[in-house]
Design a protein around this motif. Structure first.
Motif, PDB file in Angstrom:
ATOM      1  N   CYS A  45       0.940  -1.350  -0.017  1.00 55.91           N
ATOM      2  CA  CYS A  45       0.212   0.128  -0.017  1.00 55.91           C
ATOM      3  C   CYS A  45       0.967   0.850  -0.164  1.00 55.91           C
ATOM      4  CB  CYS A  45      -0.834   0.304   0.837  1.00 55.91           C
ATOM      5  SG  CYS A  45      -0.448  -0.354   2.778  1.00 55.91           S
ATOM      6  N   ALA A  46      -0.284   2.349  -0.490  1.00 55.35           N
ATOM      7  CA  ALA A  46       1.127   3.201  -0.176  1.00 55.35           C
ATOM      8  C   ALA A  46       0.359   4.798   0.867  1.00 55.35           C
ATOM      9  CB  ALA A  46       1.567   3.900  -0.766  1.00 55.35           C
ATOM     10  N   VAL A  47       0.955   6.120   1.182  1.00 56.33           N
ATOM     11  CA  VAL A  47       0.115   7.056   1.615  1.00 56.33           C
ATOM     12  C   VAL A  47       1.463   8.688   1.223  1.00 56.33           C
ATOM     13  CG1 VAL A  47       0.087   8.457   4.050  1.00 56.33           C
ATOM     14  CG2 VAL A  47      -0.055   5.604   3.917  1.00 56.33           C
ATOM     15  N   VAL A  48       0.107   8.769   0.737  1.00 56.82           N
ATOM     16  CA  VAL A  48       0.485  11.031  -0.518  1.00 56.82           C
ATOM     17  C   VAL A  48      -0.211  11.282   0.775  1.00 56.82           C
ATOM     18  CG1 VAL A  48       0.640  11.908  -1.863  1.00 56.82           C
ATOM     19  CG2 VAL A  48       1.137   9.285  -2.217  1.00 56.82           C
ATOM     20  N   GLN A  49       0.829  12.314   1.289  1.00 59.62           N
ATOM     21  CA  GLN A  49      -0.311  13.254   3.084  1.00 59.62           C
ATOM     22  C   GLN A  49       0.600  14.765   1.566  1.00 59.62           C
ATOM     23  OE1 GLN A  49       2.366  12.937   6.506  1.00 59.62           O
ATOM     24  NE2 GLN A  49       0.158  13.238   6.927  1.00 59.62           N
ATOM     25  N   PHE A  50      -1.406  15.414   1.521  1.00 58.77           N
ATOM     26  CA  PHE A  50      -0.702  16.228   1.037  1.00 58.77           C
ATOM     27  C   PHE A  50      -0.302  17.878   1.639  1.00 58.77           C
ATOM     28  CE2 PHE A  50      -2.857  13.947  -2.027  1.00 58.77           C
ATOM     29  CZ  PHE A  50      -2.585  14.086  -4.076  1.00 58.77           C
ATOM     30  N   ILE A  51      -0.801  17.836   2.796  1.00 61.85           N
ATOM     31  CA  ILE A  51      -0.731  19.580   3.115  1.00 61.85           C
ATOM     32  C   ILE A  51      -0.075  19.300   5.125  1.00 61.85           C
ATOM     33  CG2 ILE A  51      -2.334  20.777   4.702  1.00 61.85           C
ATOM     34  CD1 ILE A  51      -2.514  20.866   1.607  1.00 61.85           C
ATOM     35  N   LYS A  52      -0.041  17.762   5.210  1.00 62.72           N
ATOM     36  CA  LYS A  52       0.593  18.638   6.259  1.00 62.72           C
ATOM     37  C   LYS A  52       2.215  18.733   6.965  1.00 62.72           C
ATOM     38  CE  LYS A  52      -3.518  16.104   8.479  1.00 62.72           C
ATOM     39  NZ  LYS A  52      -3.682  14.778   9.389  1.00 62.72           N
ATOM     40  N   GLY A  53       2.835  18.033   5.740  1.00 66.99           N
ATOM     41  CA  GLY A  53       4.191  18.514   5.603  1.00 66.99           C
ATOM     42  C   GLY A  53       5.188  17.760   6.915  1.00 66.99           C
ATOM     43  N   ILE A  62      -1.548   4.397  -7.830  1.00 66.20           N
ATOM     44  CA  ILE A  62      -2.638   4.259  -7.570  1.00 66.20           C
ATOM     45  C   ILE A  62      -2.790   3.190  -8.992  1.00 66.20           C
ATOM     46  CG2 ILE A  62      -4.468   4.653  -8.951  1.00 66.20           C
ATOM     47  CD1 ILE A  62      -4.769   7.528  -6.611  1.00 66.20           C
ATOM     48  N   ARG A  63      -1.758   3.758  -9.918  1.00 68.39           N
ATOM     49  CA  ARG A  63      -0.923   3.035 -11.399  1.00 68.39           C
ATOM     50  C   ARG A  63      -0.378   1.825 -11.286  1.00 68.39           C
ATOM     51  NH1 ARG A  63       0.403   8.195 -14.336  1.00 68.39           N
ATOM     52  NH2 ARG A  63      -1.675   8.814 -15.791  1.00 68.39           N
ATOM     53  N   ASP A  64       0.559   1.631  -9.902  1.00 65.40           N
ATOM     54  CA  ASP A  64       1.161   0.867 -10.179  1.00 65.40           C
ATOM     55  C   ASP A  64      -0.021  -0.418  -9.251  1.00 65.40           C
ATOM     56  OD1 ASP A  64       2.986  -1.134  -8.991  1.00 65.40           O
ATOM     57  OD2 ASP A  64       4.234  -0.271  -8.123  1.00 65.40           O
ATOM     58  N   GLU A  65       0.231  -1.616  -9.706  1.00 64.11           N
ATOM     59  CA  GLU A  65      -0.833  -2.458  -9.754  1.00 64.11           C
ATOM     60  C   GLU A  65      -1.050  -3.371  -8.324  1.00 64.11           C
ATOM     61  OE1 GLU A  65      -3.556  -4.230 -12.851  1.00 64.11           O
ATOM     62  OE2 GLU A  65      -3.128  -2.893 -14.022  1.00 64.11           O
ATOM     63  N   ARG A  66       0.434  -3.460  -7.940  1.00 60.55           N
ATOM     64  CA  ARG A  66       0.560  -4.162  -6.796  1.00 60.55           C
ATOM     65  C   ARG A  66      -0.016  -3.453  -5.367  1.00 60.55           C
ATOM     66  NH1 ARG A  66       7.392  -3.213  -8.355  1.00 60.55           N
ATOM     67  NH2 ARG A  66       6.867  -1.671  -8.873  1.00 60.55           N
ATOM     68  N   ASN A  67       0.104  -1.877  -5.371  1.00 59.73           N
ATOM     69  CA  ASN A  67      -0.640  -1.632  -4.081  1.00 59.73           C
ATOM     70  C   ASN A  67      -1.369  -1.493  -4.414  1.00 59.73           C
ATOM     71  OD1 ASN A  67       1.997  -0.060  -3.721  1.00 59.73           O
ATOM     72  ND2 ASN A  67       2.028   1.613  -4.904  1.00 59.73           N
ATOM     73  N   ARG A  68      -2.506  -1.939  -3.044  1.00 65.48           N
ATOM     74  CA  ARG A  68      -3.607  -2.726  -3.198  1.00 65.48           C
ATOM     75  C   ARG A  68      -4.692  -1.545  -3.265  1.00 65.48           C
ATOM     76  NH1 ARG A  68      -5.307  -7.720  -3.143  1.00 65.48           N
ATOM     77  NH2 ARG A  68      -7.550  -6.859  -3.202  1.00 65.48           N
ATOM     78  N   MET A  69      -4.186  -0.716  -1.689  1.00 67.89           N
ATOM     79  CA  MET A  69      -4.166   0.343  -1.171  1.00 67.89           C
ATOM     80  C   MET A  69      -3.785   1.851  -1.215  1.00 67.89           C
ATOM     81  SD  MET A  69      -6.169   1.458   2.221  1.00 67.89           S
ATOM     82  CE  MET A  69      -8.408   0.484   2.114  1.00 67.89           C
ATOM     83  N   VAL A  70      -4.123   3.324  -1.926  1.00 68.52           N
ATOM     84  CA  VAL A  70      -3.822   3.936  -2.177  1.00 68.52           C
ATOM     85  C   VAL A  70      -3.927   5.284  -0.961  1.00 68.52           C
ATOM     86  CG1 VAL A  70      -2.108   5.832  -3.159  1.00 68.52           C
ATOM     87  CG2 VAL A  70      -1.979   3.620  -3.798  1.00 68.52           C
ATOM     88  N   LEU A  71      -3.624   5.766  -0.239  1.00 71.07           N
ATOM     89  CA  LEU A  71      -4.183   6.650   0.767  1.00 71.07           C
ATOM     90  C   LEU A  71      -3.567   8.184   0.597  1.00 71.07           C
ATOM     91  CD1 LEU A  71      -5.549   8.254   3.473  1.00 71.07           C
ATOM     92  CD2 LEU A  71      -4.164   7.582   4.935  1.00 71.07           C
ATOM     93  N   LEU A  72      -4.050   8.939   0.200  1.00 68.61           N
ATOM     94  CA  LEU A  72      -4.877   9.817  -0.338  1.00 68.61           C
ATOM     95  C   LEU A  72      -5.152  11.466   1.015  1.00 68.61           C
ATOM     96  CD1 LEU A  72      -5.386  10.321  -4.170  1.00 68.61           C
ATOM     97  CD2 LEU A  72      -3.394   9.342  -2.698  1.00 68.61           C
TER      98      LEU A  72
END
Length: 203
Positions: A61-69, A121-131
Motif C-alpha cells: 500500500c502507499a500514502v501521499v500526504q498533501f498538506i501536513k508537511g 495508483i497506477r502501480d497495481e502492486r499497491n492494493r490501497m493508496v491513501l491520499l
C-alpha cells in the motif's frame, strides 16, 4: 413462560438468519473509491487504520500526504520506520495553507503530490493508496477536481482501493465514490476546554 434470555436468543436467531440471507448474495469484489470528510475528527485516522489493515494482510500500500508537511506524526513515523518494505510513504505538502501563505507554492506542491499519487495508483502492486488531506487541496483549487475525478474513474486499476480524506469533499468526488463517510463533530476539547493538539490523539 418465555424468559428475557430466551426471547433474546430467539431474536438473535432471526437476525442471524436475515443476515445470512443478505450475505449470500454479497459476493462481488472491486477496488473502492473511499471518501472520509466532514468537520469531525477521525478522517485521516480512519484512513491510516485501513492502511494498517492492509499491512496486516500483507497487502502492499502507499500514502501521499498533501498538506501536513513536516509536522510530527506518529503514524508516519511508525510506517516509515517499521513498514517501509510494504507501505511507501510520501510527505508532499509543506504545512497547512494558513502557515505557508503562498498560493503558487501550495499549488505546485499539490500538483507534485497528485503526480506521485497517480504513479502509485497506477502501480497495481499497491492494493490501497491513501491520499491524506487531498480534499483540502481540492477545496482551494490547488488541483483540478475534474482531473482527479476523471483519473479515478478511468485509470484506477479495478482492484485498487483509493482513500481520500479531508474536510469539504467536493460533490463530483462524492458522486463517483463507492463509500463516503462524514465525520460529525459533537464536542471538541480544542474549542470547549482550550486543550491543544496532543500526541497520540491528533498526531
Amino acid at each position: 413462560m418465555t424468559t428475557d434470555s430466551q426471547a433474546h436468543t430467539e431474536k438473535m436467531k432471526r437476525i442471524k438468519a436475515a443476515r445470512d440471507r443478505l450475505m449470500k448474495h454479497k459476493t462481488g469484489e472491486k477496488g473502492l473509491i473511499i471518501v472520509h470528510t466532514g468537520n469531525g475528527k477521525g478522517k485521516s485516522s480512519s484512513g491510516f487504520g485501513m492502511i494498517l489493515r492492509c499491512i496486516g494482510h500483507g497487502m502492499p500500500c502507499a500514502v501521499v500526504q498533501f498538506i501536513k508537511g513536516s509536522m510530527q506524526s506518529g503514524e508516519r513515523d511508525v510506517l516509515k520506520e517499521r513498514f517501509s518494505d510494504i507501505c511507501a510513504f510520501h510527505v508532499m505538502g509543506e504545512g497547512f495553507t494558513w502557515e505557508t501563505q503562498d498560493r503558487d507554492r501550495d499549488t505546485e506542491m499539490a500538483q507534485a503530490a497528485w503526480d506521485k499519487a497517480k504513479d502509485l495508483i497506477r502501480d497495481e502492486r499497491n492494493r490501497m493508496v491513501l491520499l491524506d488531506e487531498i480534499n483540502i487541496a481540492l477545496r482551494y483549487d490547488y488541483l483540478d477536481i475534474d482531473d482527479v475525478v476523471r483519473f479515478l474513474a478511468e485509470e484506477k486499476p479495478p482492484m485498487t482501493h483509493v482513500v481520500l480524506t479531508g474536510r469539504s469533499a467536493k460533490a463530483p468526488l462524492i458522486e463517483i465514490a463507492d463509500l463516503v463517510s462524514e465525520m460529525t463533530e459533537v464536542k471538541h476539547p480544542f474549542r470547549e476546554q482550550n486543550i491543544k493538539a496532543q500526541a497520540g490523539v491528533e498526531f
